[in-house]
Motif scaffolding. Structure first.
Motif, PDB file in Angstrom:
ATOM      1  N   THR A  54      57.739   2.055  19.190  1.00 14.24           N
ATOM      2  CA  THR A  54      58.062   2.911  18.039  1.00 14.24           C
ATOM      3  C   THR A  54      57.256   2.451  16.827  1.00 14.24           C
ATOM      4  OG1 THR A  54      60.281   3.267  18.903  1.00 14.24           O
ATOM      5  CG2 THR A  54      59.951   3.773  16.583  1.00 14.24           C
ATOM      6  N   THR A  55      57.302   1.143  16.554  1.00 16.92           N
ATOM      7  CA  THR A  55      56.552   0.615  15.411  1.00 16.92           C
ATOM      8  C   THR A  55      55.051   0.804  15.617  1.00 16.92           C
ATOM      9  OG1 THR A  55      58.199  -0.965  14.668  1.00 16.92           O
ATOM     10  CG2 THR A  55      55.917  -1.575  14.283  1.00 16.92           C
ATOM     11  N   ALA A  56      54.590   0.528  16.837  1.00 21.27           N
ATOM     12  CA  ALA A  56      53.150   0.640  17.112  1.00 21.27           C
ATOM     13  C   ALA A  56      52.659   2.065  16.873  1.00 21.27           C
ATOM     14  CB  ALA A  56      52.865   0.213  18.554  1.00 21.27           C
ATOM     15  N   LEU A  57      53.382   3.039  17.398  1.00 19.79           N
ATOM     16  CA  LEU A  57      52.945   4.435  17.269  1.00 19.79           C
ATOM     17  C   LEU A  57      53.073   4.945  15.841  1.00 19.79           C
ATOM     18  CD1 LEU A  57      54.480   5.807  20.583  1.00 19.79           C
ATOM     19  CD2 LEU A  57      52.041   5.667  20.028  1.00 19.79           C
ATOM     20  N   LEU A  58      54.196   4.635  15.196  1.00 19.11           N
ATOM     21  CA  LEU A  58      54.403   5.152  13.843  1.00 19.11           C
ATOM     22  C   LEU A  58      53.449   4.510  12.837  1.00 19.11           C
ATOM     23  CD1 LEU A  58      58.313   5.440  13.703  1.00 19.11           C
ATOM     24  CD2 LEU A  58      56.640   7.281  13.950  1.00 19.11           C
ATOM     25  N   ALA A  62      50.943   7.561  12.572  1.00 16.77           N
ATOM     26  CA  ALA A  62      51.550   8.293  11.454  1.00 16.77           C
ATOM     27  C   ALA A  62      51.433   7.511  10.144  1.00 16.77           C
ATOM     28  CB  ALA A  62      53.011   8.592  11.766  1.00 16.77           C
ATOM     29  N   GLN A  63      50.855   6.334  10.227  1.00 16.64           N
ATOM     30  CA  GLN A  63      50.669   5.462   9.043  1.00 16.64           C
ATOM     31  C   GLN A  63      51.965   5.229   8.271  1.00 16.64           C
ATOM     32  OE1 GLN A  63      47.896   7.960   9.413  1.00 16.64           O
ATOM     33  NE2 GLN A  63      47.098   6.263  10.635  1.00 16.64           N
ATOM     34  N   TRP A  64      53.063   5.083   9.007  1.00 18.82           N
ATOM     35  CA  TRP A  64      54.325   4.773   8.339  1.00 18.82           C
ATOM     36  C   TRP A  64      54.289   3.335   7.835  1.00 18.82           C
ATOM     37  CZ3 TRP A  64      59.521   6.975  10.589  1.00 18.82           C
ATOM     38  CH2 TRP A  64      59.422   8.386  10.669  1.00 18.82           C
ATOM     39  N   GLN A  65      55.065   3.114   6.775  1.00 17.12           N
ATOM     40  CA  GLN A  65      55.133   1.764   6.194  1.00 17.12           C
ATOM     41  C   GLN A  65      56.134   0.882   6.949  1.00 17.12           C
ATOM     42  OE1 GLN A  65      52.972   0.733   3.663  1.00 17.12           O
ATOM     43  NE2 GLN A  65      52.086   2.672   4.309  1.00 17.12           N
ATOM     44  N   PHE A  66      56.197  -0.358   6.519  1.00 20.18           N
ATOM     45  CA  PHE A  66      57.002  -1.367   7.216  1.00 20.18           C
ATOM     46  C   PHE A  66      58.483  -0.978   7.365  1.00 20.18           C
ATOM     47  CE2 PHE A  66      59.736  -5.176   6.709  1.00 20.18           C
ATOM     48  CZ  PHE A  66      59.477  -5.791   7.912  1.00 20.18           C
ATOM     49  N   VAL A  67      59.144  -0.672   6.237  1.00 18.31           N
ATOM     50  CA  VAL A  67      60.599  -0.430   6.292  1.00 18.31           C
ATOM     51  C   VAL A  67      60.944   0.759   7.194  1.00 18.31           C
ATOM     52  CG1 VAL A  67      62.667   0.139   4.927  1.00 18.31           C
ATOM     53  CG2 VAL A  67      61.061  -1.595   4.106  1.00 18.31           C
ATOM     54  N   PRO A  68      60.308   1.927   7.008  1.00 17.06           N
ATOM     55  CA  PRO A  68      60.663   3.030   7.927  1.00 17.06           C
ATOM     56  C   PRO A  68      60.319   2.743   9.382  1.00 17.06           C
ATOM     57  CG  PRO A  68      58.924   3.716   6.383  1.00 17.06           C
ATOM     58  CD  PRO A  68      59.396   2.391   5.940  1.00 17.06           C
ATOM     59  N   CYS A  69      59.244   1.985   9.618  1.00 14.78           N
ATOM     60  CA  CYS A  69      58.888   1.641  11.012  1.00 14.78           C
ATOM     61  C   CYS A  69      59.970   0.778  11.648  1.00 14.78           C
ATOM     62  CB  CYS A  69      57.561   0.879  11.053  1.00 14.78           C
ATOM     63  SG  CYS A  69      56.131   1.952  11.086  1.00 14.78           S
ATOM     64  N   VAL A  70      60.387  -0.271  10.912  1.00 12.18           N
ATOM     65  CA  VAL A  70      61.415  -1.173  11.454  1.00 12.18           C
ATOM     66  C   VAL A  70      62.717  -0.403  11.644  1.00 12.18           C
ATOM     67  CG1 VAL A  70      62.818  -3.217  10.944  1.00 12.18           C
ATOM     68  CG2 VAL A  70      60.373  -3.274  10.522  1.00 12.18           C
ATOM     69  N   ALA A  71      63.061   0.416  10.645  1.00  8.64           N
ATOM     70  CA  ALA A  71      64.312   1.196  10.744  1.00  8.64           C
ATOM     71  C   ALA A  71      64.260   2.135  11.949  1.00  8.64           C
ATOM     72  CB  ALA A  71      64.531   1.984   9.462  1.00  8.64           C
ATOM     73  N   PRO A 128      48.667  -2.312  12.241  1.00  3.93           N
ATOM     74  CA  PRO A 128      48.409  -3.060  10.996  1.00  3.93           C
ATOM     75  C   PRO A 128      49.636  -3.828  10.518  1.00  3.93           C
ATOM     76  CG  PRO A 128      48.806  -0.754  10.504  1.00  3.93           C
ATOM     77  CD  PRO A 128      48.929  -0.886  11.990  1.00  3.93           C
ATOM     78  N   ARG A 129      49.429  -5.071  10.164  1.00  4.75           N
ATOM     79  CA  ARG A 129      50.555  -5.816   9.592  1.00  4.75           C
ATOM     80  C   ARG A 129      50.809  -5.299   8.178  1.00  4.75           C
ATOM     81  NH1 ARG A 129      50.161 -12.207  11.039  1.00  4.75           N
ATOM     82  NH2 ARG A 129      49.777 -11.968  13.266  1.00  4.75           N
ATOM     83  N   PRO A 130      52.041  -5.307   7.751  1.00  4.34           N
ATOM     84  CA  PRO A 130      52.346  -4.732   6.434  1.00  4.34           C
ATOM     85  C   PRO A 130      51.972  -5.664   5.287  1.00  4.34           C
ATOM     86  CG  PRO A 130      54.326  -5.615   7.424  1.00  4.34           C
ATOM     87  CD  PRO A 130      53.236  -5.813   8.430  1.00  4.34           C
ATOM     88  N   GLU A 131      51.974  -5.104   4.089  1.00  5.87           N
ATOM     89  CA  GLU A 131      51.858  -5.933   2.891  1.00  5.87           C
ATOM     90  C   GLU A 131      53.170  -5.752   2.136  1.00  5.87           C
ATOM     91  OE1 GLU A 131      48.095  -5.882   0.522  1.00  5.87           O
ATOM     92  OE2 GLU A 131      49.515  -5.611  -1.133  1.00  5.87           O
TER      93      GLU A 131
END
Lengths: 298, 245
Positions: A54-58, A62-71, A128-131
């Motif tokens: 889920t995190t990998a694809l988003l 979809a270039q989602w950020q850290f919080v929505p990806c983890v959620a 990509p790892r988040p900032e």
């Protein structure tokens, strides 16, 4: 002195600390169902994989950020457990184990064969790892600090569960579910919630795993990983919070000395698996009466 | 209080309960006897929801409960004490009581081990343990208790769960003769509290101590229903236990 701090804060030890942190979340969450609840849940790695993918694809497509990806990882893994629980929790004992094994196999097969989404055996690169708060998470020490926040939160949650009414209800079901039902405990609901909490945490671990490696493929979520997680819980004593925490550190770090034996990677991998299998076999043999006591029935 | 009508249960095609009907009024203590395999425990399993009936109805305070799950029946005041000891042996004696109190107050999904009512629940649990002289064993594992103490714990735990109707399946099984008096004491206490009690027992002299009514079950039916004197003097009882002369 600087040598010691150099070793402690070296990339290698930070890498090991990250692995221990990830497995601490995974193993403690499995300990909730497999340990406290005595549910032979063989689909835990599937929840982990769903979180990672889920995190990998988003984050890549979809270039989602850290919080929505983890959620999203937590939510999807949790949703998987609700679906799995609705079906598998109707089964009992060995049949439950077979049911969850089948679900795990389906997820594993989807990771390989649903190429349009998962990219099959090629996996998903470039995660990509988040900032976060201006901190560069490509620095492993920063990533470890971020992970530790979640590790501590998850451990605190599971510690509270193991001491509170919910944990007590779960332990009661594990020992004698009909006696628990006779006290008014909703056995199905308690097991479903345990499944949900366990699977959601596995999703969280999967999300961090994807961010950490920047690349995932189905080999990281093979059945061998499930055996490793079970070994951690069994060695730590199923249901024991601190036991599982200690055995996580012990078993994750145990094969590290093998690296210094100058063996090639084709030998090193199987040697690790062999070592874990031997430990699992020895502990199950030694503690066979107490690890999984027989369920009582009316 | 409890009304059972035309209860039918079969296992793999073999009938175990054959249209059994029984009514128990509030505060009554009814003894249930019968030879092995007559359907006594199946009757209790069916009332408490662990066995599904093929036909018939079960009503508690006028409400039909036969389609409810066991936990829903328990929350409506149906208490079950198991023949093979229903205590959670891997938990402490106190935890066994807390579990019942937490379930009664709908806290079974509460994750946090601390809350405002937790101290009060502990006091309540200890007070109940005091009644059966188990307070000193509160922090010990239930597995360390004797058979009689386990039975006392299980009954008092059912009180903590808020039961109004008690189904006691052979409460003296696995209990030493000395502890039988303690079990008698707690059953008398249930009677004083106005609880409705049904007891399965093989020892007719034991249930005569508190039952004004004894029901004899044979081949899934009630064949005798009366006072202990009436049941004892009935020739049918001898036939059931010893066969026709």
């Amino acid at each position: 002195m600087s040598d010691i701090s150099g070793i402690i804060f070296s990339e290698y030890t930070i890498h090991l600390a990250i692995l221990v942190g990830l497995y601490a979340i995974l193993a403690q969450s499995l300990n909730l169902t497999f340990g406290l609840g005595q549910l032979f849940n063989l689909a835990h790695v599937a929840s982990y994989a769903i979180g990672a993918y889920t995190t990998a694809l988003l984050s890549t497509e979809a270039q989602w950020q850290f919080v929505p990806c983890v959620a999203a990882s937590i939510l999807l893994s949790g949703a998987f457990s609700v679906f799995l629980g609705t079906i598998a929790l109707r089964l009992t004992n060995d049949y439950f184990a077979i049911g969850t094994l089948a679900f795990g196999a389906v997820v594993s097969s989807l990771l390989i064969n649903w190429r349009s989404v998962t990219h099959g055996v090629l996996g998903i690169p470039g995660i990509p790892r988040p900032e976060i708060l201006g901190l560069d998470m490509y620095q492993n020490s920063n990533f470890l600090a971020l992970l530790l926040v979640f590790v501590v939160a998850v451990q605190a949650l599971y510690f509270a569960i193991s001491r509170g009414p919910f944990g007590r209800s779960l332990r009661a079901l594990a020992e004698y579910d009909q006696a628990a039902a006779a006290l008014g405990i909703n056995t199905r609901l308690v097991r479903n919630v345990a499944f949900l909490l366990s699977s959601a945490a596995a999703g969280l671990a999967g999300s961090f795993f994807a961010y950490y490696l920047n690349y995932i493929d189905p080999t990281s979520f093979a059945f061998g990983e499930m055996i490793f997680l079970m070994t951690i819980v069994v060695v730590g004593r199923p249901g024991s919070f601190f036991g599982v925490l200690l055995s996580t550190a012990f078993l994750v770090l145990l094969p590290e000395p093998l690296r210094f034996l100058n063996l090639d990677s084709a030998t090193l991998g199987p040697m690790r698996q062999l070592l874990y299998s031997l430990i699992l076999f020895a502990v199950v043999w030694w503690k066979r009466r107490s690890i999984f006591p027989e369920q009582r029935e009316v | 209080m409890l009304s059972i009508s035309g209860l039918e249960v079969s296992f793999q095609g073999s009938p175990v309960l054959n249209g059994l009907s029984l009514s128990v009024v509030a505060g009554e203590t009814v003894g249930i006897i019968g030879p092995n395999g007559s359907g006594k425990t199946t009757l209790f399993n069916c009332i408490s929801g662990f066995v599904t009936q093929r036909g018939g109805t079960i009503a508690l305070r006028g409400e039909e409960i036969q389609d409810l799950q066991p936990n829903a029946r328990a929350l409506r005041g149906l208490g079950r004490v198991f023949q093979n000891f229903g205590v959670f042996r891997n938990m402490t004696v106190l935890e066994n009581l807390l579990l019942a109190l937490e379930s009664r107050s709908d806290q079974m999904l509460s994750i946090l081990p601390w809350s405002s009512g937790r101290a009060q629940q502990k006091e309540q649990a200890l007070a109940l343990l005091r009644e059966v002289r188990l307070e000193e064993k509160a922090s010990l594992k239930a597995s360390s208790l004797s058979g009689g103490q386990m039975r006392l714990l299980e009954i008092i735990r059912t009180v903590a769960a808020g039961a109004e109707v008690f189904l006691l399946d052979e409460p003296t099984a696995g209990v030493s003769p000395r502890m039988k008096d303690d079990v008698t004491g707690i059953i008398r206490r249930l009677q004083e509290l106005g609880k409705t009690v049904m007891i399965i027992e093989h020892d007719i002299t034991f249930i005569e101590r508190f039952c004004t009514r004894i029901v004899v079950v044979n081949e899934g039916r009630i064949v005798l229903d009366g006072t202990p004197e009436q049941v004892r003097s009935d020739e049918q009882l001898k036939e059931i236990y010893f066969g026709r002369a």
